[in-house]
Design a protein around this motif. Sequence first.
Motif, short mmCIF file in Angstrom:
data_model
loop_
_atom_site.label_atom_id
_atom_site.label_comp_id
_atom_site.label_asym_id
_atom_site.label_seq_id
_atom_site.Cartn_x
_atom_site.Cartn_y
_atom_site.Cartn_z
N ARG A 1 7.73 -8.83 -9.73
CA ARG A 1 7.33 -8.59 -10.98
C ARG A 1 6.05 -7.87 -11.14
N SER A 2 5.28 -7.68 -10.07
CA SER A 2 3.89 -6.90 -10.09
C SER A 2 3.76 -6.38 -8.50
N ILE A 3 3.46 -5.14 -8.54
CA ILE A 3 2.98 -4.61 -7.28
C ILE A 3 1.55 -4.30 -7.27
N GLU A 4 0.84 -5.00 -6.16
CA GLU A 4 -0.46 -4.72 -6.03
C GLU A 4 -1.03 -3.90 -5.06
N HIS A 5 -2.15 -2.98 -5.60
CA HIS A 5 -2.82 -2.09 -4.82
C HIS A 5 -1.85 -0.39 -4.93
N HIS B 1 0.79 -0.92 0.05
CA HIS B 1 0.05 0.09 -0.09
C HIS B 1 0.84 1.09 0.11
N THR B 2 1.91 1.27 0.80
CA THR B 2 2.72 2.43 0.96
C THR B 2 3.77 2.52 -0.24
N SER B 3 4.18 3.76 -0.19
CA SER B 3 5.32 4.22 -1.03
C SER B 3 6.63 3.36 -0.64
N ALA B 4 6.94 3.44 0.70
CA ALA B 4 8.12 2.95 1.01
C ALA B 4 7.94 1.30 0.69
N ALA B 5 7.04 0.45 0.88
CA ALA B 5 6.84 -0.96 0.64
C ALA B 5 6.82 -1.07 -0.84
N VAL B 6 6.36 -0.11 -1.73
CA VAL B 6 6.29 -0.22 -3.11
C VAL B 6 7.97 -0.38 -3.65
N VAL B 7 8.69 0.71 -3.06
CA VAL B 7 10.12 0.71 -3.45
C VAL B 7 10.85 -0.46 -3.07
N LEU C 1 1.16 6.08 -4.05
CA LEU C 1 2.30 6.07 -4.68
C LEU C 1 2.94 7.56 -4.67
N ASP C 2 4.23 7.76 -4.54
CA ASP C 2 4.76 9.10 -4.81
C ASP C 2 5.87 8.88 -5.91
N ASP C 3 6.32 9.92 -6.29
CA ASP C 3 7.57 10.00 -7.45
C ASP C 3 8.66 8.67 -7.12
N ASN C 4 9.02 8.55 -5.90
CA ASN C 4 10.22 7.60 -5.60
C ASN C 4 9.62 6.12 -6.09
N ALA C 5 8.09 5.87 -5.69
CA ALA C 5 7.58 4.75 -5.87
C ALA C 5 7.49 4.48 -7.42
N VAL C 6 7.05 5.58 -8.06
CA VAL C 6 6.84 5.40 -9.47
C VAL C 6 8.09 5.32 -10.20
N ALA C 7 9.17 5.62 -9.83
CA ALA C 7 10.44 5.51 -10.30
C ALA C 7 10.96 4.25 -10.28
N ALA C 8 10.64 3.59 -9.05
CA ALA C 8 10.89 2.04 -8.83
C ALA C 8 10.39 1.20 -9.56
N LEU C 9 8.99 1.46 -10.17
CA LEU C 9 8.25 0.85 -10.86
C LEU C 9 8.49 0.44 -12.36
N PHE D 1 -9.53 6.89 1.09
CA PHE D 1 -8.38 6.79 0.69
C PHE D 1 -8.58 6.63 -0.87
N ALA D 2 -9.68 6.57 -1.33
CA ALA D 2 -10.30 6.49 -2.92
C ALA D 2 -9.51 7.43 -3.92
N GLU D 3 -9.51 8.75 -3.33
CA GLU D 3 -8.90 9.96 -4.29
C GLU D 3 -7.51 9.58 -4.37
N ALA D 4 -6.85 9.44 -3.26
CA ALA D 4 -5.24 9.25 -3.28
C ALA D 4 -5.08 7.94 -4.02
N HIS D 5 -5.73 6.92 -4.06
CA HIS D 5 -5.48 5.87 -5.00
C HIS D 5 -5.90 6.19 -6.40
N ARG D 6 -6.63 6.81 -6.67
CA ARG D 6 -6.98 7.35 -8.00
C ARG D 6 -5.74 8.16 -8.58
N ARG D 7 -5.23 8.96 -7.68
CA ARG D 7 -4.09 9.89 -7.96
C ARG D 7 -3.01 9.03 -8.44
N SER D 8 -2.94 7.99 -7.56
CA SER D 8 -1.56 7.13 -7.76
C SER D 8 -1.67 6.53 -9.17
#
Length: 373
Positions: free
Chosen positions: A230-234, A216-222, A238-246, A263-270
């Motif tokens: 191979r895939s990140i679920e949920h 769920h969190t940027s740190a966990a995604v990174v 996300l922030d810029d660091n997470a997107v770069a790691a993806l 958290f729906a809008e934050a999720h759509r923003r991600s």
Amino acid sequence: MTVLAGALVFDPETGDAERADVRLNGDRITEVGPRLDGDRVDCSGGLLIPGLIDCHVHVAFPRPEPLPRSARVLEAVPVLRGLLARGITTVRDAWGADAGLKHALRSGWITGPDLLVSLRQLGPTGGLGDSWEPPAGAVDHFGDPSLPDPLFDGPDAARAAVRRMVRAGADWIKVGASGAMRAVREGADVRPTDDELAALVDEARRCGRDVLAHAHTSAAVVSAARAGARSIEHGTFLDDNAVAALGDAWYVPTLSPITTSEFAEAHRRSVRLAAEAGVRIAAGSDLAPRPHVDLTTELRLLAAVLGDAAALKAATSEAARLLRLDDDRGRIEPGLRADLVLLDGPDLDVTDLPGRVRAVWHDGKRVGVSAGN
């Protein structure tokens, strides 16, 4: 040979749909083009799309009431049948289904999509895979030898957990790189260390498996992406660091479960942030256990952010690439699997896919579609 005649044929790679006939021979598409010969099925006025692929389902979660463990498996039977009737021809189960369900589908005992299983969600003590309740302590709600112990602490134990899953028939390895949303909200997010994640991904590769990571969190995604998942679920936050790691991973947003939460809008923003950065997005519904929310709901939510064509691509050709099945399905092309869905009407609108499904072919065989699916 069967010829599906007169429909528009959707190409998920371009987002275009052009009129063509599609010839099927057995379980394969053999030709796509004008005025093909064969036993013609009138598809005029419709849109042919590839069979849909859901990269994140839970078809066999335990029910909340105390029932024998057989109830978990038996409930999956109508769930799988219903998914296929709505045009979902391949699914990756992200926790709960065992290898026996795959065998039942292959043997024709039950009907449903092609099923890939991960068995359990691996994680450290206190993490998402750790079923523990204050009044009772350790409580395994699955309690089934076909779903082995998912817990690990330390890199060597992470490798052993992967081996247990592979031994029991897992196609994919799932890890909880973050805790559940509740744990994140309460500040009790127990996560694997980077060394544990690296060992887990390495062992999965040695066993010929890929890893999907709940995060769920940027740190966990990174952490999960850098370890090689191979895939990140949920990816709710996300922030810029997470997107770069993806950059080397797929993003499976699973908008459905929290679409009405704070958290729906934050999720759509991600999702918007990832799409704008060119991150590869594949569709997964998280098939919220009850009521079962399937991919047709997820596509409507994805389309609200990405558009209809991109949402359909996420559930066809891009999903097939994530699952390493793109040489077999995900597009309507000669040589690929004859998994197809005929929708009423020529447009790409995914607002009400269940209401539009006119026919489904799975492995070249027409599937029964009930009214309202």
